[in-house]
Write a protein that holds these residues in place. Structure first.
Motif, short mmCIF file in Angstrom:
data_model
loop_
_atom_site.label_atom_id
_atom_site.label_comp_id
_atom_site.label_asym_id
_atom_site.label_seq_id
_atom_site.Cartn_x
_atom_site.Cartn_y
_atom_site.Cartn_z
N LEU A 223 -4.06 5.57 7.40
CA LEU A 223 -3.42 4.22 7.11
C LEU A 223 -2.97 3.79 8.41
O LEU A 223 -3.32 2.40 8.69
CB LEU A 223 -2.36 4.48 5.89
N PRO B 8 -15.62 10.06 4.39
CA PRO B 8 -15.33 11.19 5.15
C PRO B 8 -14.75 12.36 4.86
O PRO B 8 -14.54 13.61 5.68
CB PRO B 8 -14.42 10.55 6.47
N SER C 241 -13.88 15.94 3.40
CA SER C 241 -14.42 17.23 3.13
C SER C 241 -13.77 17.96 2.09
O SER C 241 -14.21 19.18 1.50
CB SER C 241 -14.69 18.03 4.20
N LEU D 108 0.90 -1.20 0.09
CA LEU D 108 0.07 0.03 0.08
C LEU D 108 0.72 1.26 -0.04
O LEU D 108 2.05 0.97 0.38
CB LEU D 108 -0.89 0.18 1.24
N THR E 182 -2.11 14.54 3.59
CA THR E 182 -1.98 15.13 2.23
C THR E 182 -3.33 14.86 1.57
O THR E 182 -4.00 14.20 1.74
CB THR E 182 -1.08 14.22 1.44
#
Ligand SMILES: Cc1cc2nc3c(=O)[nH]c(=O)nc-3n(C[C@H](O)[C@H](O)[C@H](O)COP(=O)(O)OP(=O)(O)OC[C@H]3O[C@@H](n4cnc5c(N)ncnc54)[C@H](O)[C@@H]3O)c2cc1C
Lengths: 755, 332
Positions: free
Chosen positions: B34, B163, B165, B26, B109
């Motif tokens: 994460l 989630p 925004s 990943l 980020t």
């Protein structure tokens, strides 16, 4: 020989403007023990006591030098952790730890493969490993087979007629108080003839303690057959209970408990618990130091909680604002032990000539509640103050006037007025609730609080004593096992000692949090400061007596001719000696005396008083509540340190706002497990949402002990939720009857009002 | 968390290649999302390919064609503060400034923000069954499930809510995603909408990207005409929390002062960022008045399928749209 002393007790003033408090005072005559210091009266003045003294351990906390239990690292330290059932109700069919056992770095494994698990968080295996990483992998590798069974995890489900019962010996989960309802007067008649009757049902959530430092300890058995246990506890003196010492395989006098700093307890951390005992067993079996601290998730699940409540209340009164009667029934769960701990203190403070209150503990398949900062009070006062608010509107009487009329406490009478002035009650209270124009509506509300904690002279069966050690350089150490759980205990000891000895608080070496010293009181019930304060004074007094004895010899005069004032000992003629120069007469081996805590006196001020006012803004389009201002007026007997006292009130208010608006253990009713056991989902008030908190400390010489101190930690969180709820009601014209007051609930209430 | 190998990629290209060669690797950027999942063992990658040392990935720059390039490693703090963003993409700057907490904003980020997983408590803890983690159904939907944070659209199979925004703002701005494939090629995801995939049994990610794809940058296209943009969000706590609902709008006016074209995107109402097409149609051809906003809000939510515990979100979403439109009008 006991002495009889008469002195003035009562309201000294408050920290915001001392001049204009009304005189609430009286002469108190008490009988005091010959070993007890002359009580500090209402008119005494001080150099340190009651001033602003920064906490003596502030710097080590701010820099990170302070060592909490979690920080303890010992050579060869092992770490331990737990595997637990996520189910509300299940039989443990098998626990296979074979894979874990075989992993490199796993040192010891225990499994508990029998019986049933009746709450999420029930321990089924414990592992001890060389590192956190190995431990995490090993815990993951344990395979547990459950036979999941139905079982209600929340109160309302457990109350249903067909609910599975937690305790198979009982027919229902709903407990009945042995003595039936609490009844006073003739409540039925009072309701019959009442001019105004209001009723409502209020609900409060399960709140978890959410200590930043979870429960746990580090155990180390030394080569000499003694053990040290570093514990995150509110009671060094009773942490090492029988289970712990037998797990260590040692008699209690060989077990030393240390708590230098503690990251939050709020009532949930006293004696050693299940996991501590496992930690001790591992230390004994592996012959190495072991640390076991709960994970955040387990801390939420089993670390303790404030039971929830459903409070159906009815209140009767007359149109002039006189309350006549309160009737109610309450349900709440303290987990899978039916009864214990649930209930709501919803009938205090006000004169209630007629009362009937029935409280039920409801057993659920969830972990036990634990004492939580003012047990039963925040929930009870929220409901009581809410029903009174309803009554005030229904009777058409100002809500503050109702309180002044029905509250007989002389100090709170003063406090209501101080608070009302500071929140701007006349201006900011909406005469017509919900009358603001526009979507954002403001209002103010108030609520009362109470407590009563004058401290104790005992620790278990022992008398509470401080050892005081003075050396010839003038170094002074006050020693007792009591722990500072963040409340400022160290600072209070330093201030009182410095006051008596004419030194600075920083000069006092405060040695606490260690069972090497005389047993310290547990930090519960807000009794710590008032318990120890009087003993510290007596210790300082004994030091002065001993030094006077040495000076008398030196000067060749009679001891009775010597007296101390502001840290200077005066003799006949103009003979005098400072504390330090007197100390130079002490021998190489130092001076040791004991400060003994004597019994409390009999006094009139049995209860400490408090009240809070809140101003809120409610966005009626979104249901979001912003607390804009809180005024908190509190009495804790005599204030020793204005700064740490204010800090206690700040903390209580913050926890109270959080309870009113955010905190809630959310449980899936089908699966029975908590879905928000993390700090991003279990919401707690953060700094950006924290309003200005205007703390007013009314210093009251309680007359209970030689300092006049009472406790403050718990009472400060009692009124907050009620004050906020009443402010919301005033702002939007409808009562939100469930805590926390989330946007969803606020919108629902507004809809109810329109519909 | 489970042991893994950690690789520091020097470029997006290298990251994509390394990832392509790994089994269950990943990407790692700020780690805010994460690491939480790895600690809970909801994610158990055998390798982390970190973008932290990759070069040129955090640029925010104005391109010659007037578009704005935001590198995947640009932090939310920079989006909030960069003058270029404040000036040309004010809603992006606003949304970034309101998100999370100062500490998180300095770590989080934009690439990771788009790829973050739902905060659904059921998804995030292995002891709960969860459709996204391969379960048969979504327990949130059941009566008695904790639904407060769930979605109100596209929630038949999984009631999670996305989630971010930041994502609705990027949607409203028609942002393009610049992707680096495992074979090293650069590719563009032309429409923001096509970036997303509805929940499916066993699929945790909400992105319609291949496993080895690396988001290299987000490009916000230049516009010839004046843009009206507004952002509004409703959150319970001001910090260290997610919005309950967020909404971003963008529209253009025609010569008659009517809305010529509008874009309306929501966050936290569906498993993916949610485009409110019905609201866009309702706005088209109308003057931007309170009345228009009200109609658009009604239209936007007409098809909502709230659960018992999320009916309040319908109201919040209506208010958010009205406020976003008001903000756009006010800014102009
Ligand atoms: C308390 C809290 C509050 C928050 N509040 C908000 C909020 O209000 N609004 C909001 O939008 N967010 C919020 N967040 C979420 C936060 O902004 C995101 O977690 C963060 O932006 C993720 O970015 P990261 O760089 O840390 O990603 P990481 O955690 O490193 O990665 C997240 C995911 O993205 C993948 N990934 C990372 N970079 C790339 C890339 N370049 N290409 C493809 N995949 C990639 C990773 O593999 C991983 O699956 C909040 C988070 C917390 C903890």
């Amino acid at each position: 020989m006991p002495r009889t002393v008469t002195y003035k007790v009562g309201l000294v003033g408050h920290d915001k403007h001392k001049q204009d408090v009304p005189a609430v005072e009286q002469d108190l005559t008490v009988e005091i023990h010959e070993m007890d210091a002359e009580p500090w009266g209402r008119e005494d003045t001080f150099r340190h006591v009651g001033h602003e003294v920064p906490r003596v351990d502030g710097a080590v906390k701010a820099t990170g030098a302070a060592k909490y239990t979690y920080d303890i690292n010992r050579p060869g330290l092992l770490v331990a952790g737990l595997v637990y059932s996520p189910h509300a109700h299940a039989d443990i069919v098998s626990v296979d730890a074979g894979k874990a056992q075989g992993m490199a770095g796993v040192v010891a494994v225990k499994t508990f493969a029998r019986g049933s698990a009746k709450y999420p968080g029930k321990i089924v295996a414990a592992i001890c490993a060389e590192s956190e990483q190995v431990l995490a992998d090993a815990l993951e590798a344990v395979e547990v087979t459950y036979k999941v069974k139905p079982g209600p995890a929340v109160t309302e489900d457990a109350m249903k007629d067909d609910a599975v019962v937690v305790d198979p010996r009982r027919k229902t989960n709903v407990g009945q108080p042995r003595r039936g309802p609490l009844v006073r007067g003739k409540p039925d008649d009072a309701f019959e003839g009442a001019e105004v009757v209001v009723q409502a049902t209020y609900r409060t959530p399960i709140q978890t303690h959410s200590c930043l430092e979870p429960h746990g300890c580090v155990c180390e058995i030394h080569a000499d057959g003694t053990a040290t246990v570093w514990a995150s506890t509110q009671a060094t003196s009773f942490f090492a209970n029988q289970q712990l010492t037998s797990a260590l395989g040692l008699p209690r006098n060989k077990v030393r408990v240390i708590t230098q700093h503690m990251g939050g307890g709020f009532g949930s951390k006293f004696s050693a618990l299940e996991w501590d005992v496992l930690c001790a067993e591992f230390a004994r079996e592996t012959k190495r130091p072991v640390r076991m601290m709960l994970s955040r998730r387990l801390e939420h699940l089993v670390g303790g909680n404030r039971p929830d409540s459903i409070q159906a209340l009815r209140l009767a009164g007359s149109k002039d604002g006189t309350i006549a009667a309160l009737q109610g029934e309450v349900w709440g769960t303290s987990g899978n032990s039916s009864g214990g701990g649930a209930g709501a203190a919803n009938f205090g403070v006000y004169t209630l000539p007629h009362l009937s209150m029935l409280q039920h503990g409801v057993a659920t398949f969830s972990a036990k509640g634990r004492a939580f900062r003012a047990p039963r009070h925040p929930q009870g006062f929220y409901a009581l103050e809410s029903i009174i608010e309803r009554y005030a509107y229904a009777a058409g009487v100002d809500a503050l006037a109702v309180r002044l009329k029905n509250d007989k406490h002389p100090i709170r009478q003063v406090q209501w007025r101080i608070g009302a002035e500071r929140i701007g009650w006349g201006k900011n209270r909406r005469k017509q609730p919900g009358s603001d124009k526009g979507p954002v509506k403001r209002g103010v509300g108030c609520a009362s609080g109470r407590w009563g904690a004058a401290g104790r002279h005992t620790v278990g069966r022992n008398q509470l004593v401080f050892d005081v050690v003075v050396d010839k350089e003038g170094g002074v150490a006050f020693q007792n096992g009591v722990q500072d759980i963040g409340t400022g205990t160290r600072t209070v000891i330093a201030i009182i000692a410095a006051e008596e000895l004419g030194l600075q608080p920083g000069d006092i070496d405060v040695r606490i949090g260690d069972t090497t010293y005389p047993p310290g009181p547990g930090s519960g019930g807000s009794t710590t400061a008032p318990s120890i304060g009087a003993a510290v004074r007596n210790g300082a007094l004994r030091v002065k007596e001993s030094l006077a004895g040495l000076l008398a010899l030196q000067w060749g005069v009679d001891e009775a001719q010597l007296s101390w004032k502001d840290g200077v000992c005066h003799g006949p003629g103009d003979k005098q000696a400072s504390f330090r120069s007197a100390c130079s007469l002490i021998g190489e081996d130092g001076l040791r005396v004991q400060g003994r805590r004597m019994r409390n006196f009999q006094s009139a001020y049995g209860e400490t008083a408090g009240c809070q006012f809140a101003q809120v803004a409610v966005d009626t389009e979104t249901g979001v509540i912003t607390v804009e201002n809180v005024v908190a007026v509190h009495d804790c007997g005599r204030i020793i340190d204005t700064m740490t006292a204010r800090s206690q009130v700040n903390g209580g208010v913050i926890q109270g706002i959080s309870y009113a608006l955010y905190e809630e253990k959310q449980t899936d009713r089908n699966l029975g497990d908590m879905v928000n056991p993390t700090f991003d989902t279990y919401r707690i008030l953060g700094m950006q949402d924290c309003p200005p908190i205007d703390v007013v400390l009314t210093s009251v010489v309680s007359g209970y002990n030689n300092t006049g101190m009472m406790g403050l930690g718990e009472p400060a969180t009692v009124p907050t939720a009620g004050a906020i709820a009443n402010a919301v009601y005033n702002a939007i014209g409808v009562q939100v009857t469930d805590l926390p007051m989330t946007p969803a609930r606020v919108l629902e209430a507004l809809e109810r009002r329109q519909g | 968390m489970k042991a893994f190998t950690f690789v520091r990629a020097r470029s997006a290209e290298e990251a994509a290649k390394t990832l392509g060669d790994s089994k269950t690797g990943l990407l790692h950027s700020g780690g805010c999302d994460l690491l939480d999942r790895m600690k809970e063992r909801v994610a158990e990658p055998d390798m982390l390919v970190s973008l932290c040392d990759a070069e040129g990935l955090s640029d925010i720059r104005l391109e010659e064609d007037g578009s704005i390039w935001v590198g995947a490693r640009a932090t939310l703090a920079r989006l909030a503060e960069a003058s270029l963003v404040q000036r040309f993409l004010p809603t992006l700057s606003e949304a970034a400034a309101l998100a999370a907490s100062p500490q998180l904003r300095h770590r989080a980020t934009i690439g990771g923000n788009l790829a973050q997983h739902t905060r659904c408590g059921y998804y995030r803890h292995k002891s709960f069954p969860c459709l996204k983690r391969g379960g048969d159904s979504c327990p949130v939907r059941a009566e008695g499930g904790v639904q407060e944070m769930a979605g109100i659209f596209d929630n038949e199979t999984c009631a999670s809510a996305h989630p971010s925004s930041i994502a609705p703002v990027l949607g409203s701005l028609d942002a393009e995603l610049v992707i680096r494939n495992a074979d090293g090629r650069q590719a563009f995801v032309p429409s923001f909408e096509s970036l997303w995939a509805s929940p499916k049994k066993g699929r945790a990610s909400d992105l319609a990207l291949a496993a080895g794809d690396v988001i290299e940058a987000v490009r916000i296209p230049a516009r010839d005409t004046k843009q009206f943009v507004g952002y509004a969000e409703i959150r319970q706590r001001k910090a260290f929390d997610w919005a309950l609902v967020s909404c971003a709008v963008r529209y253009e006016m025609d010569a008659d002062g009517k809305i010529a074209q509008a874009s309306v995107w929501y966050g936290s109402v569906a498993p993916t960022p949610w485009r409110a097409g019905a609201a866009e149609s309702a706005l088209r051809g109308k003057a931007c008045t309170d009345e228009t906003a009200r109609t658009a809000a009604e239209q936007a939510l007409a098809d909502a399928t709230p659960l018992a515990g999320t009916t309040y979100k319908v109201q919040l979403a209506k208010v958010a749209l009205k406020r976003a439109l008001a903000a756009a009008r006010e800014r102009a």
